[in-house]
Enzyme design. Structure first.
Site, PDB file in Angstrom:
ATOM      1  CB  VAL A   8      86.154   3.187 118.964  1.00  0.00           C
ATOM      2  CG1 VAL A   8      86.300   3.162 120.223  1.00  0.00           C
ATOM      3  CG2 VAL A   8      86.618   1.974 118.493  1.00  0.00           C
ATOM      4  CB  SER A  99      95.699  -1.614 118.028  1.00  0.00           C
ATOM      5  OG  SER A  99      95.361  -3.043 117.464  1.00  0.00           O
ATOM      6  CB  SER A 100      95.166  -6.603 120.563  1.00  0.00           C
ATOM      7  OG  SER A 100      94.613  -6.603 119.102  1.00  0.00           O
ATOM      8  CB  CYS A 101      98.173  -5.490 116.103  1.00  0.00           C
ATOM      9  SG  CYS A 101      98.238  -3.612 115.704  1.00  0.00           S
ATOM     10  CE1 TYR A 128      95.918   1.367 113.511  1.00  0.00           C
ATOM     11  CE2 TYR A 128      95.876  -0.764 114.487  1.00  0.00           C
ATOM     12  CZ  TYR A 128      95.311   0.390 114.199  1.00  0.00           C
ATOM     13  OH  TYR A 128      94.142   0.986 114.976  1.00  0.00           O
ATOM     14  CE  LYS A 132      95.923   2.885 116.815  1.00  0.00           C
ATOM     15  NZ  LYS A 132      94.969   4.246 117.374  1.00  0.00           N
ATOM     16  CG  HIS A 171      89.081  -5.116 111.542  1.00  0.00           C
ATOM     17  ND1 HIS A 171      88.744  -3.493 111.725  1.00  0.00           N
ATOM     18  CD2 HIS A 171      90.379  -5.118 111.855  1.00  0.00           C
ATOM     19  CE1 HIS A 171      89.834  -3.007 111.876  1.00  0.00           C
ATOM     20  NE2 HIS A 171      90.862  -3.749 112.050  1.00  0.00           N
TER      21      HIS A 171
HETATM   22  O1  GFB Z   1      90.159  -8.868 111.434  1.00  0.00           O
HETATM   23  P1  GFB Z   1      91.289  -9.020 110.595  1.00  0.00           P
HETATM   24  O2  GFB Z   1      91.394  -8.260 109.333  1.00  0.00           O
HETATM   25  O3  GFB Z   1      92.811  -8.424 111.325  1.00  0.00           O
HETATM   26  O4  GFB Z   1      91.234 -10.683 110.392  1.00  0.00           O
HETATM   27  P2  GFB Z   1      93.812  -9.105 112.228  1.00  0.00           P
HETATM   28  C1  GFB Z   1      91.380 -11.523 111.287  1.00  0.00           C
HETATM   29  C2  GFB Z   1      91.408 -12.834 110.736  1.00  0.00           C
HETATM   30  O5  GFB Z   1      90.304 -13.293 110.028  1.00  0.00           O
HETATM   31  C3  GFB Z   1      92.481 -13.349 110.045  1.00  0.00           C
HETATM   32  C4  GFB Z   1      90.631 -13.744 109.008  1.00  0.00           C
HETATM   33  O6  GFB Z   1      93.163 -14.211 110.351  1.00  0.00           O
HETATM   34  C5  GFB Z   1      92.024 -13.062 108.575  1.00  0.00           C
HETATM   35  O7  GFB Z   1      92.903 -13.869 107.500  1.00  0.00           O
HETATM   36  N1  GFB Z   1      89.679 -13.548 108.008  1.00  0.00           N
HETATM   37  C6  GFB Z   1      88.919 -14.365 107.275  1.00  0.00           C
HETATM   38  C7  GFB Z   1      89.440 -12.382 107.201  1.00  0.00           C
HETATM   39  N2  GFB Z   1      88.215 -14.029 106.424  1.00  0.00           N
HETATM   40  C8  GFB Z   1      88.311 -12.506 106.449  1.00  0.00           C
HETATM   41  C9  GFB Z   1      87.950 -11.725 105.657  1.00  0.00           C
HETATM   42  O8  GFB Z   1      86.960 -11.705 104.860  1.00  0.00           O
HETATM   43  N3  GFB Z   1      88.370 -10.400 105.867  1.00  0.00           N
HETATM   44  C10 GFB Z   1      89.338 -10.108 106.713  1.00  0.00           C
HETATM   45  N4  GFB Z   1      89.644  -8.933 106.999  1.00  0.00           N
HETATM   46  N5  GFB Z   1      89.541 -11.261 107.430  1.00  0.00           N
HETATM   47  C11 GFB Z   1      94.160  -6.372 112.540  1.00  0.00           C
HETATM   48  C12 GFB Z   1      95.097  -5.732 112.256  1.00  0.00           C
HETATM   49  O9  GFB Z   1      94.563  -7.961 112.535  1.00  0.00           O
HETATM   50  O10 GFB Z   1      93.421  -6.532 113.750  1.00  0.00           O
HETATM   51  C13 GFB Z   1      95.003  -4.201 112.617  1.00  0.00           C
HETATM   52  O11 GFB Z   1      95.482  -5.757 110.747  1.00  0.00           O
HETATM   53  C14 GFB Z   1      94.293  -4.282 114.061  1.00  0.00           C
HETATM   54  O12 GFB Z   1      96.003  -3.442 112.394  1.00  0.00           O
HETATM   55  C15 GFB Z   1      93.077  -5.035 114.369  1.00  0.00           C
HETATM   56  O13 GFB Z   1      95.068  -4.256 114.999  1.00  0.00           O
HETATM   57  C16 GFB Z   1      92.753  -4.907 115.532  1.00  0.00           C
HETATM   58  O14 GFB Z   1      93.031  -9.328 113.527  1.00  0.00           O
HETATM   59  O15 GFB Z   1      94.448 -10.298 111.672  1.00  0.00           O
END
Ligand code: GFB
Length: 300
Positions: A8, A99-101, A128, A132, A171
């Site tokens: 960002v 963050s939206s979390c 996190y 935030k 992510h």
């Molecule tokens: O983007 P992500 O890691 O974070 O995962 P969050 C989003 C969704 O995608 C979850 C799924 O339901 C994961 O289980 N997913 C599917 C995967 N395949 C994959 C993969 O290969 N890798 C990942 N990483 N996810 C984050 C927070 O939450 O959002 C942070 O942990 C932050 O703190 C960010 O706030 C914006 O959306 O779940």
């Protein structure tokens, strides 16, 4: 600009280059943002008029639950250093990126700014989220006690050029790009999506986020944080399909049910920023294509 090497921060720097302003940055070797005294000396010497506070330890769902100390402590330390240095050095304008979390796990969707602190957090990213939330409250506290014009914005899930592309810390969107690309290159029949694929996320292209940050720096001044979202969400299984299409992978997409879904749904209510005159302009398909092109050029 705090955090100019992150996805960002780098996008905000690119956007600021179109504006008549001097952009001040410090490399990590020059300045460790967790060291309060050093930050105060740097801010005192550099004398910024305004600070975009985009520096943070970030990561996807696995990184968040694997490194709770780093996500809680490092982020709190960076925030404490930057807020206190800004105030001590007389910097009157700062934007903090949250963050939206930070919103409760089961709050009403789309999530409004006033749902903050109305219920329990999502356990996979509570460390996190707490850090935030502290940042949001620091902005409010400096405004209330000292009249500082510090604001907070809440980005939804972001993606784009400059993202982290590795399977452990990324992510979802960048992780899916790596998985689909590797599956195509290796000629395998499938790649795996974590969780059920039913979780819903809202994705905003990082250049749109940078546009919003500059817009808010110019037009927003209030105690309440302001959401920055795309306006629509999508199930992870459908994002995986969209990524596979962009990458040119036509095999199967399977699920790893041992991995968590995290928050069931995360869609921002962005009506406040929309009513001020900002709206996202990059569609998901276009954004994925641009991100994949960037990945091929820089990371693959
Ligand atoms: O983007 P992500 O890691 O974070 O995962 P969050 C989003 C969704 O995608 C979850 C799924 O339901 C994961 O289980 N997913 C599917 C995967 N395949 C994959 C993969 O290969 N890798 C990942 N990483 N996810 C984050 C927070 O939450 O959002 C942070 O942990 C932050 O703190 C960010 O706030 C914006 O959306 O779940």
């Amino acid at each position: 600009m705090a955090g100019h090497r992150g996805m960002v921060g780098a996008a905000i720097v690119r956007r600021l280059k179109n504006i008549d302003c001097e952009i001040l940055t410090a490399s990590r070797a020059e300045l460790d943002l967790t060291r309060q005294k050093d930050v105060e000396i740097w801010v005192g010497k550099s004398k910024p008029d305004a600070i975009f506070m985009a520096a943070a330890r970030v990561g996807g769902i696995l990184a968040n639950s694997s490194y709770p100390v780093d996500f809680l402590m490092e982020n709190m330390q960076i925030e404490t250093s930057v807020f206190s240095a800004a105030h001590a050095c007389g910097v009157n304008r700062m934007m903090f990126l949250g963050s939206s979390c930070i919103y409760p796990r089961l709050t009403a969707q789309p999530m409004k700014e006033d749902s903050l602190l109305t219920g329990p957090l999502e356990p996979t990213n509570q460390w996190y989220a707490i850090a935030k939330i502290a940042g949001v409250m620091m902005a409010q506290a400096y405004r209330r006690q000292f009249g500082r014009d510090y604001i907070s914005c809440m980005p939804t899930n972001l993606y784009g050029p400059g993202d982290t592309f590795n399977l452990q810390d990324s992510h979802v969107l960048s992780a899916l790009i790596v998985k689909a690309h590797q599956a195509k290159e290796a000629n395998t029949n499938s790649f795996e999506v974590w969780g059920t694929g039913g979780a819903q996320r809202e994705f905003l292209y990082v250049n749109d986020m940078a546009e919003a940050c500059v817009f808010l720096m110019e037009h927003y001044s209030a105690d309440e944080p302001i959401n920055v979202g795309y306006g629509e969400d999508i199930a992870i299984r459908d994002v995986a399909q969209a990524v596979a299409k962009a990458v040119g992978f036509s095999g199967a997409i399977t699920n790893d049910l041992s991995r968590p879904d995290g928050m069931p749904r995360k869609l921002m209510d962005s009506s406040k920023i929309n009513s001020l005159g900002w709206r996202a302009s990059t569609g998901l398909e276009d954004g994925i294509a641009k991100t994949y092109a960037w990945y091929l050029e820089h990371e693959a």
